[in-house]
Design an enzyme around this catalytic site. Structure first.
Site, PDB file in Angstrom:
ATOM      1  N   LYS A  40       0.965  -1.210   0.257  1.00  9.95           N
ATOM      2  CA  LYS A  40       0.019   0.020  -0.120  1.00  9.95           C
ATOM      3  C   LYS A  40       0.929   1.209   0.054  1.00  9.95           C
ATOM      4  O   LYS A  40       2.124   1.073   0.248  1.00  9.95           O
ATOM      5  CB  LYS A  40      -0.764  -0.023   1.225  1.00  9.95           C
ATOM      6  CG  LYS A  40      -0.324  -0.027   2.387  1.00  9.95           C
ATOM      7  CD  LYS A  40      -1.193  -0.393   3.810  1.00  9.95           C
ATOM      8  CE  LYS A  40      -0.266  -0.214   5.032  1.00  9.95           C
ATOM      9  NZ  LYS A  40      -1.207  -0.755   6.036  1.00  9.95           N
ATOM     10  N   TYR A 265      14.221  31.410   5.647  1.00  7.63           N
ATOM     11  CA  TYR A 265      12.974  31.895   6.183  1.00  7.63           C
ATOM     12  C   TYR A 265      12.923  32.175   7.620  1.00  7.63           C
ATOM     13  O   TYR A 265      13.338  31.402   8.254  1.00  7.63           O
ATOM     14  CB  TYR A 265      11.839  31.284   5.549  1.00  7.63           C
ATOM     15  CG  TYR A 265      11.294  31.352   4.171  1.00  7.63           C
ATOM     16  CD1 TYR A 265      10.942  32.638   3.477  1.00  7.63           C
ATOM     17  CD2 TYR A 265      11.493  30.162   3.442  1.00  7.63           C
ATOM     18  CE1 TYR A 265      10.738  32.452   2.153  1.00  7.63           C
ATOM     19  CE2 TYR A 265      10.920  30.210   2.063  1.00  7.63           C
ATOM     20  CZ  TYR A 265      10.697  31.318   1.550  1.00  7.63           C
ATOM     21  OH  TYR A 265      10.405  31.314   0.333  1.00  7.63           O
TER      22      TYR A 265
HETATM   23  C1  PLP Z   1      -0.393  -1.582   6.914  1.00  2.00           C
HETATM   24  C2  PLP Z   1      -0.888  -2.913   7.261  1.00  2.00           C
HETATM   25  C3  PLP Z   1      -0.114  -4.258   7.673  1.00  2.00           C
HETATM   26  C4  PLP Z   1       1.457  -4.105   7.330  1.00  2.00           C
HETATM   27  O1  PLP Z   1       1.992  -3.454   8.555  1.00  2.00           O
HETATM   28  P1  PLP Z   1       3.659  -3.749   8.829  1.00  2.00           P
HETATM   29  O2  PLP Z   1       3.749  -3.171  10.139  1.00  2.00           O
HETATM   30  O3  PLP Z   1       4.259  -2.469   8.094  1.00  2.00           O
HETATM   31  O4  PLP Z   1       3.982  -4.879   8.625  1.00  2.00           O
HETATM   32  C5  PLP Z   1      -0.763  -5.266   8.051  1.00  2.00           C
HETATM   33  N1  PLP Z   1      -2.150  -5.403   8.070  1.00  2.00           N
HETATM   34  C6  PLP Z   1      -2.830  -4.322   8.002  1.00  2.00           C
HETATM   35  C7  PLP Z   1      -4.192  -4.334   8.298  1.00  2.00           C
HETATM   36  C8  PLP Z   1      -2.507  -2.971   7.653  1.00  2.00           C
HETATM   37  O5  PLP Z   1      -3.371  -1.951   7.542  1.00  2.00           O
END
Ligand code: PLP
Length: 369
Positions: A40, A265
């Site tokens: 993702k 800035y």
């Molecule tokens: C993002 C996510 C993961 C992966 O988590 P990590 O800590 O990066 O391994 C797994 N399960 C769900 C439901 C997530 O949203």
């Protein structure tokens, strides 16, 4: 934002490192469960298409956060199963996309499933995983009766309940009280199911690394695939992994500044003596946020302080001497003896390494090894 390849501010992604990290994780968990790569948010900034293609033979499937991320993978010929982890509103168009691209949806409630089956679209080839809220409080059912009613309704509608899963809130912490309570609630719910789906799963990286007692059909592997410790520096990793991403820029301007001049800035930095100052083409629009003032980068293997406020597109650093234009500047990664990790950056900002990588904007070109 427009990717800017002529700027030479680049994120180098080592796809072999990602493969090696998955293989080490595989050794740690054994052969039983499938590993699903969590890609993702553009694979945590590493590039979802490139990463997915590079690791496809090592995983059973992929997890993304929404339909568009899934469509991107399908359009780039990723054929493994894809699960959308976040909740979506069950509109006819979304369901049609899910069935036509063979994308599995997360079902967060009975109400959601009822809405879905009411839509004027064929859902008979749809696959879902039921989300269980065992204490995370984000999405999912809390009650086994609700889960069973979902299974029944799905059966009637031709929808396949392929999986059921939960998500832990504190798997990366030393105190496991909350973790255990979630685990117990999830196990109790699974035991009460009228029928066990093909995939029962609960582990993200942290729960797979530090909590071994759960039954898993899928391990959802995210951050450690990219070589980072989900706990930052709190818990030790049971094996070594290698960060896959390094962030590099270059000097575009170097000058000698007299004592008593201010930089940037707000004039928040004043030179205490005559100082060599370099300018680098990266700023908060790249996700290298204003809080980075005072932190370091590496030039010729040496730490150099970020001086003055980080602006939108550029920032200044204090150099030990004159350097030619185009000299490499390392923001994340190794340069000779020294290293700056995404976790170091996160600690400076008071956040987590995940956020540091996800904030790197599309303007930064991704270059693959
Ligand atoms: C993002 C996510 C993961 C992966 O988590 P990590 O800590 O990066 O391994 C797994 N399960 C769900 C439901 C997530 O949203």
């Amino acid at each position: 934002m427009k990717s800017s390849p002529h700027r030479h501010t680049s994120a180098y992604v080592d796809l072999d490192a990602i493969r090696n990290n998955i293989n080490k994780f595989r050794n740690h968990i054994g052969e039983q469960a499938e590993i699903w790569g969590v890609v993702k948010a553009n694979a945590y900034g590493h590039g979802a298409v490139r990463v997915s293609k590079a690791v496809s033979d090592l995983v059973g499937g992929f997890c993304v956060s929404n339909l568009d991320e899934a469509i991107e993978l399908r359009n780039n010929l990723v054929t493994k199963p894809i699960l959308v982890l976040s909740g979506i509103v069950p509109e006819a168009e979304s369901i049609a996309i899910a069935t036509s691209f063979n994308i599995t949806l997360t079902a967060p409630s009975l109400y959601w499933l009822k809405l879905l089956v009411q839509q004027a679209v064929d859902c008979s080839t749809l696959k879902i995983h039921i989300a269980v809220d065992s204490g995370m409080g984000r999405i999912g059912v809390c009650d086994v009766h609700e889960a069973n009613e979902m299974i029944e309704l799905a059966d009637k509608s031709g929808i396949e309940v392929e999986g059921i899963f939960t998500h832990f809130a504190t798997a990366d912490e030393a105190d496991d009280t909350k973790f255990k309570s979630q685990q117990e609630r999830f196990s109790a719910l699974i035991e009460g199911l009228s029928h066990r789906p093909r995939y029962v799963h609960s582990t993200n990286t942290a729960s797979a690394l530090w909590h071994t007692s759960q039954v898993q059909d899928i391990e959802r592997l995210g951050v450690s695939m990219y070589g980072l410790n989900p706990s930052g520096k709190v818990l030790d990793l049971p094996f070594e992994i290698e960060p896959a991403l390094s962030l590099v820029s270059e000097l575009t301007h170097v000058k000698k500044v007299p004592k008593g001049e201010t930089l940037g800035y707000g004039a928040t930095y004043e030179t205490k003596e005559e100082t060599w100052i370099g300018t680098i083409p990266i700023g908060y629009a790249d996700g290298w946020i204003r809080q980075m003032q005072g932190f370091n980068v590496l030039v010729d293997g040496k730490f150099c302080e970020i001086v003055g406020r980080v602006s939108m597109d550029q920032m200044m650093i204090k150099l030990d001497q004159n350097h030619p234009l185009g000299t490499k500047v390392t923001l994340i990664g190794q340069d000779q003896e020294n290293e700056i990790t995404a976790t170091d950056v996160a600690d400076w900002r008071g956040t987590i390494n995940y956020e540091v990588l996800c904030l790197l904007s599309d303007r930064i070109v991704r270059t693959y090894k």
